[in-house]
Design an enzyme around this catalytic site. Sequence first.
Site, mmCIF file in Angstrom:
data_model
loop_
_atom_site.group_PDB
_atom_site.id
_atom_site.type_symbol
_atom_site.label_atom_id
_atom_site.label_comp_id
_atom_site.label_asym_id
_atom_site.label_seq_id
_atom_site.Cartn_x
_atom_site.Cartn_y
_atom_site.Cartn_z
ATOM 1 N N HIS A 120 104.471 55.456 41.887
ATOM 2 C CA HIS A 120 104.512 54.178 42.604
ATOM 3 C C HIS A 120 103.341 53.302 42.186
ATOM 4 O O HIS A 120 102.381 53.763 41.568
ATOM 5 C CB HIS A 120 104.447 54.400 44.118
ATOM 6 C CG HIS A 120 103.166 55.024 44.593
ATOM 7 N ND1 HIS A 120 102.874 56.359 44.434
ATOM 8 C CD2 HIS A 120 102.087 54.485 45.207
ATOM 9 C CE1 HIS A 120 101.683 56.612 44.940
ATOM 10 N NE2 HIS A 120 101.163 55.496 45.408
ATOM 11 N N HIS A 130 100.999 55.302 39.650
ATOM 12 C CA HIS A 130 100.247 56.543 39.822
ATOM 13 C C HIS A 130 101.017 57.512 40.696
ATOM 14 O O HIS A 130 101.928 57.114 41.438
ATOM 15 C CB HIS A 130 98.848 56.286 40.400
ATOM 16 C CG HIS A 130 98.848 55.583 41.723
ATOM 17 N ND1 HIS A 130 98.955 54.221 41.845
ATOM 18 C CD2 HIS A 130 98.747 56.049 42.987
ATOM 19 C CE1 HIS A 130 98.923 53.877 43.115
ATOM 20 N NE2 HIS A 130 98.799 54.970 43.845
ATOM 21 N N ARG A 156 89.897 55.640 50.836
ATOM 22 C CA ARG A 156 90.493 54.647 49.952
ATOM 23 C C ARG A 156 90.302 53.241 50.509
ATOM 24 O O ARG A 156 90.448 53.029 51.704
ATOM 25 C CB ARG A 156 91.994 54.941 49.876
ATOM 26 C CG ARG A 156 92.759 54.082 48.936
ATOM 27 C CD ARG A 156 94.239 54.333 49.078
ATOM 28 N NE ARG A 156 94.785 53.454 50.088
ATOM 29 C CZ ARG A 156 96.088 53.290 50.306
ATOM 30 N NH1 ARG A 156 96.966 53.988 49.615
ATOM 31 N NH2 ARG A 156 96.503 52.459 51.223
#
Length: 277
Positions: A107, A250, A265
């Site tokens: 994705h 990725h 993240r």
Amino acid sequence: MTYDTISVKPMTPHIGGLVSGIDLNRPLAPAVARDLHAALMEHQVLFFRDQKLTHATQKVFGENFGRLHISVGGDGTNSKQLSDYPEVRALHFDKDSKSVSGNEMWHTDQSCLEVPPMGTILYIHTVPPKGGGDTLFASMYAAYDALSPAMKRYLEGMTALHDGAGAFARTATNALPITEQPVIAKHPVTGRKLLYVNPTFTTRLCGVDRDESEAVLGFLYRHCALPDFHVRFRWEPHSIAFWDNRCTHHLALWDYYPHTRSGFRIQITGTDRVIPA
Ligand code: OGA
Ligand code: MN
């Protein structure tokens, strides 16, 4: 290309650069931030080792490249927004995790948004003891370049639907966006052409019937998954990956159960979206 303030070692012919000579816990001098941005444009994903970030320093690092983005996905079992730092998501997998994060499929982050985040900075502090949990990245420039001239002509000018339900149906609390995106896009900074469909979000080629859409998307997903376009990153404690979300795909491997893999993240707002080629 060489840079004045950092050194960047290419990891494959098409994608990935390992950056050294930098401490991301300190504010970056403008020349360093410029070099990092240029290196990201060249290599599409940058990797860093031995950087112990706090939530605050991870945010400051990200803010060199734009405003921070708040993820639309809602909280899942393995991914949670921090209450004190809403721009930071904790990613945590351990013996209680199931393989349902959605990150194990190719994705690009949130391509269902009209303006997806332009980049993502993932900091992993805890890794499985025997390895595992590698992340693979694919260059959508290289994938585009390798298409036949006839396939490029066929796809040029086409659009496709990117549907948030593909990734977020289980966790989202807000309405899930569906957006029409160009199939062949141009990167807003580099001007390079890239292939902009991914199997997590893209559900339908517009303007052709369903059978044709499925056949062509199936071909394109197999094409993007060819290892020729990939770099595989093996995490160590306190490594960072910083990817340009516009020109890469990725996926995270889920091969380390029941061990722990954990990190944080942030994402950078996509002020410059991909543009039709
Ligand atoms: C993400 C993601 C991959 C990983 O955070 O968007 O896909 O390796 N993560 O954890
Ligand atoms: Mn992702």
